[in-house]
Motif scaffolding. Sequence first.
Motif, PDB file in Angstrom:
ATOM      1  N   PHE A  41     -60.991  15.436  64.381  1.00  0.00           N
ATOM      2  CA  PHE A  41     -60.471  15.556  63.145  1.00  0.00           C
ATOM      3  C   PHE A  41     -61.283  14.296  62.628  1.00  0.00           C
ATOM      4  N   LEU A  42     -61.858  14.623  61.255  1.00  0.00           N
ATOM      5  CA  LEU A  42     -62.705  13.609  60.793  1.00  0.00           C
ATOM      6  C   LEU A  42     -62.049  12.442  59.675  1.00  0.00           C
ATOM      7  N   PHE A  43     -62.695  11.481  59.936  1.00  0.00           N
ATOM      8  CA  PHE A  43     -62.152  10.409  58.922  1.00  0.00           C
ATOM      9  C   PHE A  43     -62.034  10.938  57.412  1.00  0.00           C
ATOM     10  N   ALA A  44     -62.962  11.565  57.091  1.00  0.00           N
ATOM     11  CA  ALA A  44     -62.974  12.164  55.775  1.00  0.00           C
ATOM     12  C   ALA A  44     -61.915  12.966  55.388  1.00  0.00           C
ATOM     13  N   ASP A  45     -61.028  13.586  56.435  1.00  0.00           N
ATOM     14  CA  ASP A  45     -59.840  14.384  56.213  1.00  0.00           C
ATOM     15  C   ASP A  45     -58.791  13.516  55.935  1.00  0.00           C
ATOM     16  N   ARG A  46     -58.763  12.186  56.125  1.00  0.00           N
ATOM     17  CA  ARG A  46     -57.772  11.164  56.097  1.00  0.00           C
ATOM     18  C   ARG A  46     -57.658  10.830  54.441  1.00  0.00           C
TER      19      ARG A  46
END
Length: 349
Positions: A320-325
Amino acid sequence: MTTRNDACAKTLALLALPLLIASCAPSLGAAGNTEATGSTTYTRSNCGIDVTVTEPPHRIYAAYQPAIEVAHALGVSDRLVGTAYLDSEVLPEHSSAQGAVPYAEALPSRDELLAAQPDFILSGFNGVFSESSSSSVGTRASLAPLGISTWILSPLCPSADGLADEAIDPATVTFDSIYADLRDLGALWGTPEQADAVVSDMQDRLASIAASVEDAARPTVAVVSPRADGTLGIASGTDFVTRIIEAAGGTNVFADLSSKRNITIGEEELLARDPDVILTSTCCDASYTEQDALPDVARLRDNPALATLTAVREDQVHPFLFADRAASVRAASATEKVAAILHPGLLEE
């Protein structure tokens, strides 16, 4: 992989100049206006601060991925005079537009920002305007007299100008805050119809997810960044990913923590909470995709100290990517990703 906590140590020294607004800027729509002498004034409130324009800004600077993607989604790509600091690849629908605008890997120096001459700064994170942050431009109040309008995405609202993540107003950490930002920015930027379309699409997608997972059990989830010193970074209850997890039919196992968005814990604390699912939080490079999160998955999965975790034993550690938070236009697609992990087979086709 680098975490946002590590990456945010990069220095930002933004300061702004007064500047003239070109007379060719597009006109605003009619919603929410008040009449002023010789012009129409539009005011929207953001984090307790009134932002007023008499015509749409035409030199917009977007700092951080959430802000960059909002600007593209609202149709002002051609007005971006600078973008900086992507955590991953932009959403596919914005790839072409982003490739055509100025981009800096690091947040800009003072001279670089002054050369861009923005009349509006949109920030995806509140540290840009925090007095305590090494990446601060100064408070929003200090920029306003210089002719620079500013905006922080509302789920990151500090309780007062000049504060940062230690003072996020929990009441703002909602999907409704994202929708309000989009509509308010659409009004200020002269693209209200585009804003309404983006909001409607997000709401429809999230409603579909909610219907699909309504009766499902709610697994516990931890968003974890393994660090070189053996500690772990986790996303707390005030981080927007908590809302994403909830909308996807899960529960953030660290939702009760709220001192900051990102909190450092030891392995013992993760073992005690024993989440059903672990998501990584991989960051930060403009080229990153979920494939770049696989080393973080391996570090967590292969750590002998974490071998007894339910998520590890049941092979539920996911890239999972930080961007998706982010509290941004990406929130709908991120919720779809998390729902597919938590409830495979339930999402409507």
